[in-house]
Design an enzyme around this catalytic site. Structure first.
Site, PDB file in Angstrom:
ATOM      1  N   THR A   1       0.825  -1.207   0.000  1.00  0.00           N
ATOM      2  CA  THR A   1       0.000   0.000   0.000  1.00  0.00           C
ATOM      3  C   THR A   1       0.857   1.255   0.000  1.00  0.00           C
ATOM      4  O   THR A   1       0.625   2.185  -0.786  1.00  0.00           O
ATOM      5  CB  THR A   1      -0.962  -0.005   1.201  1.00  0.00           C
TER       6      THR A   1
ATOM      7  N   CYS B   1      -7.407  -7.474   1.623  1.00  0.00           N
ATOM      8  CA  CYS B   1      -6.556  -6.348   2.001  1.00  0.00           C
ATOM      9  C   CYS B   1      -7.329  -5.110   2.415  1.00  0.00           C
ATOM     10  O   CYS B   1      -6.804  -4.249   3.106  1.00  0.00           O
ATOM     11  CB  CYS B   1      -5.637  -5.979   0.832  1.00  0.00           C
TER      12      CYS B   1
END
Length: 384
Positions: free
Chosen positions: A71, A326
């Protein structure tokens, strides 16, 4: 028995990863910025890991930045490059089914005044190259396309995308989210025309909270984190030495016997699909077996909600995902499945099965057997 088939969510760490992390927390625990010998020893772990990553990609170690994971790598690549290059244009290109760490970042950049084109994909999850070519314009500064889709395992034609970009506008940056591809494919950014590449450690049997971003030399990018000028000022903050050391070990290990491991993974994928095809009312999403990634299978089970089936499997110690793990542990309708045209009644009936280095044939066969037992019962329950 236990069957862990959620390796796209996270993986079990290699033993050597655990060992080196423990050593750097209990013995070689110095701050790599310190000038004494403890600091020197800590710095050595960071240097060695950076060299291992660079070697795996055949790039310079100066082109590797360690991050807290995929990320952050995606955010740094997109925001950092958009802000650094906005005088050259304000147009960005991505696809309709990127991971949230790209999709949501693109929406943030739209709020900052950038214009984003979202390319469509076909029913197998392949990006439209014609749409890409038509989208590139004088204001385009960056294209971001994931290498392997995290939900259905479709593989994008990365080199062809790079050729189109170079032909249409050579100075456009090409970012690739390789979080589900690194360790599964031999990746050579220089040869493939990739300017920025994001990787996450816990997808390759490394530690959570680790990752890296490859940034081609001379790419203009602004940092997101300011502080003590670590990592050439591009990612300040005391380096996570145990995590970086563990990541380095995972990188070394994941490419050992690589061809044999990937061949074995495809064999497991064939075994799973060949057996699951015997079940009634199922749809396998994505590309044909050998065209898609070796480790991901997306299956829609008509007449059964994905969350119900997931927990029924969990009761038998079989662990899978309902889409991407996620973004949230609360399943929602998948944008990926919508984008490839999955039927409406299957959108909430799809599970992802994903394999890793430690997956066995016994786990595959056990899972198929349990599915054969569960599906008729769950479908009867839903109909009632």
């Amino acid at each position: 028995m236990e069957a862990y088939l959620d390796n796209s969510a996270t993986t079990c760490a290699f033993a050597r990863v655990c060992d080196i992390m423990m050593k750097t927390m209990s013995e070689d625990y110095g701050n790599p910025s310190s000038m004494h010998s403890k600091g020197f020893h800590a710095e050595h772990y960071v240097k060695e890991a950076r060299e291992a990553v660079a070697k795996s990609l055949r790039v310079s170690d100066r082109e590797i930045l360690f991050t807290s994971g995929g990320t952050e790598s995606n955010n740094l690549a997109l925001i950092g490059c958009a802000m650094a290059n906005k005088r050259s244009g304000n147009h960005l290109i991505t696809t309709v089914f990127e991971h949230a760490s790209v999709g949501n970042t693109m929406r943030y950049l739209e709020e900052q005044g950038f214009r984003v084109t979202y390319l469509p994909v076909d029913h197998e999850g392949c990006v439209s190259l014609k749409a890409l070519e038509e989208a590139i314009c004088p204001d385009t500064i960056l294209v971001s396309v994931m290498y392997v889709n995290n939900e259905i395992g479709s593989v994008q034609p990365i080199e062809e995308i790079a050729r189109i970009i170079r032909r249409k506008k050579p100075d456009v940056l090409f970012h690739v989210d390789a979080i589900q591809a690194y360790g599964k494919y031999v990746i050579r950014p220089k040869r493939q025309g990739i300017d920025l590449l994001s990787v996450s450690g816990h997808k390759i049997h490394g530690p959570k909270g680790t990752g890296f971003l490859y940034v081609r030399d001379k790419v203009k990018m602004k940092p997101l984190i300011w502080g003590g000028e670590q990592q050439r000022g591009m990612r300040s903050g005391t380096e996570n030495v145990p995590g970086i050391a563990g990541l380095g070990e995972a990188v070394k290990e994941i490419y050992k016997d690589h061809e044999a491991r990937i061949r074995k993974m495809y064999e497991l994928k064939h075994l799973f699909i060949d057996n699951i095809k015997e079940l009634d009312d199922i749809v396998i999403n994505g590309q044909p077996i050998d065209q898609g990634a070796p480790h991901i299978v997306s299956v829609s089970f008509r007449g059964v909600r994905s969350e119900v089936l997931l927990h029924a499997l969990e009761e038998r110690e079989i662990y899978v995902s309902a889409g991407s793990a996620c973004s949230s542990n609360h399943p929602a309708v998948s944008g990926t499945l919508k984008s490839i045209g999955v039927e409406n009644d299957l959108l909430d009936s799809t599970l992802r099965f994903s394999f890793g280095v430690f997956t066995t044939e016994a786990e595959i066969l056990y899972t198929v057997q349990v599915l054969k037992e569960l599906l008729p019962m769950l479908r009867r329950f839903r109909r009632s």
